[in-house]
Enzyme design. Structure first.
Site, short mmCIF file in Angstrom:
data_model
loop_
_atom_site.label_atom_id
_atom_site.label_comp_id
_atom_site.label_asym_id
_atom_site.label_seq_id
_atom_site.Cartn_x
_atom_site.Cartn_y
_atom_site.Cartn_z
CG ASN A 90 62.34 49.94 15.35
OD1 ASN A 90 62.77 50.52 16.34
ND2 ASN A 90 61.52 50.52 14.51
N GLY A 92 60.18 54.28 21.83
CA GLY A 92 59.61 52.96 22.06
C GLY A 92 58.10 52.96 21.94
CB SER A 93 55.71 50.37 22.88
OG SER A 93 56.06 50.19 24.23
CD GLU A 99 53.83 50.85 15.95
OE1 GLU A 99 53.67 51.07 17.16
OE2 GLU A 99 54.84 51.18 15.33
CD GLU A 147 60.89 61.29 18.61
OE1 GLU A 147 60.20 60.85 17.66
OE2 GLU A 147 61.17 62.50 18.73
CB CYS A 159 58.44 53.95 14.51
SG CYS A 159 59.68 55.07 13.86
P1 NAD Z 1 59.49 49.09 23.93
O1 NAD Z 1 58.64 50.19 24.45
O2 NAD Z 1 59.12 47.71 24.28
O3 NAD Z 1 61.01 49.28 24.46
C1 NAD Z 1 61.69 50.51 24.33
C2 NAD Z 1 62.71 50.62 25.45
O4 NAD Z 1 62.04 50.62 26.71
C3 NAD Z 1 63.72 49.49 25.49
O5 NAD Z 1 65.00 50.04 25.71
C4 NAD Z 1 63.27 48.63 26.65
O6 NAD Z 1 64.33 48.01 27.32
C5 NAD Z 1 62.57 49.62 27.57
N1 NAD Z 1 61.44 49.02 28.31
C6 NAD Z 1 60.63 48.04 27.89
N2 NAD Z 1 59.69 47.76 28.82
C7 NAD Z 1 59.94 48.61 29.86
C8 NAD Z 1 59.32 48.83 31.13
N3 NAD Z 1 58.28 48.11 31.52
N4 NAD Z 1 59.85 49.77 31.94
C9 NAD Z 1 60.91 50.50 31.55
N5 NAD Z 1 61.53 50.33 30.36
C10 NAD Z 1 61.06 49.41 29.52
O7 NAD Z 1 59.57 49.32 22.37
P2 NAD Z 1 60.34 48.46 21.29
O8 NAD Z 1 59.65 47.14 21.15
O9 NAD Z 1 61.79 48.49 21.52
O10 NAD Z 1 60.07 49.31 19.96
C11 NAD Z 1 58.88 49.24 19.24
C12 NAD Z 1 58.00 50.44 19.48
O11 NAD Z 1 58.76 51.61 19.40
C13 NAD Z 1 56.93 50.57 18.41
O12 NAD Z 1 55.75 51.00 19.00
C14 NAD Z 1 57.48 51.66 17.49
O13 NAD Z 1 56.50 52.35 16.78
C15 NAD Z 1 58.17 52.53 18.48
N6 NAD Z 1 59.22 53.28 17.81
C16 NAD Z 1 59.09 54.61 17.68
C17 NAD Z 1 60.06 55.34 17.01
C18 NAD Z 1 59.97 56.83 16.84
O14 NAD Z 1 60.96 57.40 16.44
N7 NAD Z 1 58.86 57.46 17.11
C19 NAD Z 1 61.16 54.67 16.48
C20 NAD Z 1 61.26 53.30 16.64
C21 NAD Z 1 60.29 52.61 17.31
#
Ligand code: NAD
Length: 457
Positions: free
Chosen positions: A115, A188-189, A334, A210, A244
């Protein structure tokens, strides 16, 4: 041996040469990275615009400005942050000195979310470099042009055994996670955070996670509604709600609910209401999968503003939903999109109780002039970080650690805290040979014990 394993091994070998421990070397690399970002600025803008329609203005404001600030801070402070720090040894170790040496952890893996793709990958990566580590960075694959720009920019100008970008999705990340890193920094998530945590545990690799969550925003009856609406509208709808720390939902005092919604509507007049008004002030939903997920969350019966959609353009206009309860589907996970549910309350204690019954959020915001209500919320609700009378801007204060708590994350970064996140605090007690008090040595005696009790307590 696969390519990923080769790069990890090469980084381990390079780290072991101790080159990255030299502070002048680190600062030179940070300066080089800063120059690269500057030189590639137009490509950076163009890639993210192609990925999800994010304008130069927003990209600068929410990504490059933060990166620039952090890189300058690291260039300025790395020398000081990496210095050993003297601490008092205590009487039991007299005569001696004690000190803490901040030491780099080694080979770090930084996995980014989509994002804010530049900021969320490059900011932790550059902090890890400042702390003297080598880095493998895996940006999100969803904004594919953005990921490609980062890979080109870094891989053409840094040696793979020092700083390298590996592009890809689940398959590549899974392979990376099988490697014995010295640190994993993941954004990420929550579900993927659990996968990362589990993989890291196999190698006892320390992690920073995070993550996300539903960030509540309290609007109390004494708040300045015009200003509150302005700040909330901006924080919620920037990046089309794909932030996020965006206010996920509003908890507003019943007595001012209607007035607050009217004030929000006034603020939202500046945003596009339909896809033909799409302009540089608003971004697209990242992909159709997320568009469909968000589309299903919109309960038409409860929409009191917006709700216009265009699947082909991945457009959802800023949307407000009213009369929402904690049992509605939109309150399950979320939202991560431009839909703002409004829940009203008459009893602040009950509202706090509802928030506390759910996983600890990444952020929480309170809008009020009443000191005791503000302090009550800050005291009673656990969350990563937040603001009083503003939203999301706390993350732009580099002296404030940024991170979650409980389900919203483990550990934090930004500024000095980020440097420490990528460092080990090596503790040293340092003695000379000229004197050794006999007190701790045999033969033991009641008299010696008495002295020890007196000295140590
Ligand atoms: P995501 O968890 O889908 O992906 C994050 C990363 O993990 C990506 O690089 C992706 O390639 C990798 N990934 C995805 N699935 C995987 C798996 N099964 N195994 C290993 N790696 C995998 O998250 P997203 O959709 O990129 O981002 C959205 C989420 O991130 C939301 O929940 C948001 O709140 C959170 N977020 C948190 C922060 C923070 O600073 N706390 C900042 C931005 C986003």
């Amino acid at each position: 041996m696969g390519n990923i394993e080769k790069i990890v091994n090469a980084q381990k070998a390079y780290f072991n040469t101790n080159t990255t421990k030299d502070v002048a070397y680190r600062i030179a690399q940070l300066k080089k990275l800063k120059a690269l970002i500057q030189a590639n600025e137009q490509e950076i803008f163009d890639a993210i615009y192609a990925d999800f329609g994010k304008s130069e203005f927003e990209t600068y404001l929410t990504e490059l400005a933060l990166l620039r600030h952090e890189i300058d801070l690291c260039i300025k402070k790395t020398k000081r942050w990496s210095k050993r720090k003297r601490v008092w040894s205590g009487i039991a170790n007299f005569p001696s000195k004690s000190y803490i040496i901040p030491e780099p952890l080694g080979v770090c893996l930084v996995i980014g979310a989509w994002n804010y793709p530049y900021q969320l990958s490059l900011l932790p990566a550059l902090t890890a470099l400042a702390a003297g580590n080598t880095v493998i960075m895996k940006p999100s694959e969803l904004p594919s042009r953005t990921s490609a720009v980062m890979a080109k920019m870094i891989n053409e100008h840094f040696a793979a055994d020092y700083f390298h970008v590996i592009e890809g999705g689940v398959e590549e990340t899974t392979e990376l996670l099988n490697q014995p890193f010295d640190k994993i920094f993941f954004t990420g998530s929550i579900p993927v955070g659990k996968i990362v945590y589990e993989a890291a545990a196999k190698n006892l690799t320390p992690v920073t996670l995070e993550l996300g969550g539903k960030s509540p925003t309290f609007v109390l009856q004494d708040a300045d509604l015009k200003m509150t609406a302005k700040r909330i509208a901006w924080a919620k709808f920037i990046n089309a709600g794909q932030t996020c720390v965006a206010p996920d939902y509003i908890l507003v005092e019943k007595s001012i609910e209607d007035k607050f919604i009217e004030a929000l509507k006034v603020e939202l007049e500046n945003y596009p209401q339909s896809s033909d008004q799409f302009d540089d002030n608003y971004v697209k939903i990242i992909n159709t999968k997320n568009f469909d997920r968000l589309s299903e969350l919109i309960d038409k019966e409860k929409v009191c503003y917006g709700g216009n959609q265009n699947r082909e353009e991945r457009f959802i206009s800023p949307t407000i939903m009213k009369n929402v309860s904690f049992d509605d589907p939109i309150m399950e996970d979320e939202i991560f999109g431009p839909i703002l549910p409004i829940l009203s309350f008459s009893d602040l204690n009950q509202a706090i109780h509802e928030v506390k019954a759910r996983p600890k959020p990444l952020s929480c915001y309170v809008y009020s002039k009443n000191k005791s209500s503000i302090n009550k919320l800050l005291h009673e609700v656990s969350f990563g970080g937040g603001c009083v009378n503003d939203s999301i801007m706390h993350l732009a204060v580099s002296k404030l650690p940024f991170g979650g708590v409980g389900h919203s994350g483990i550990g934090s970064y930004h500024g000095k805290v980020g440097f420490d996140t990528f460092s080990h605090q090596k503790s040293i007690l340092h003695k000379g040979f000229w004197f050794e008090p006999p007190i701790k040595y045999a033969p033991y005696s009641p008299k010696k014990l008495k002295i020890i009790r007196w000295l140590i307590g």
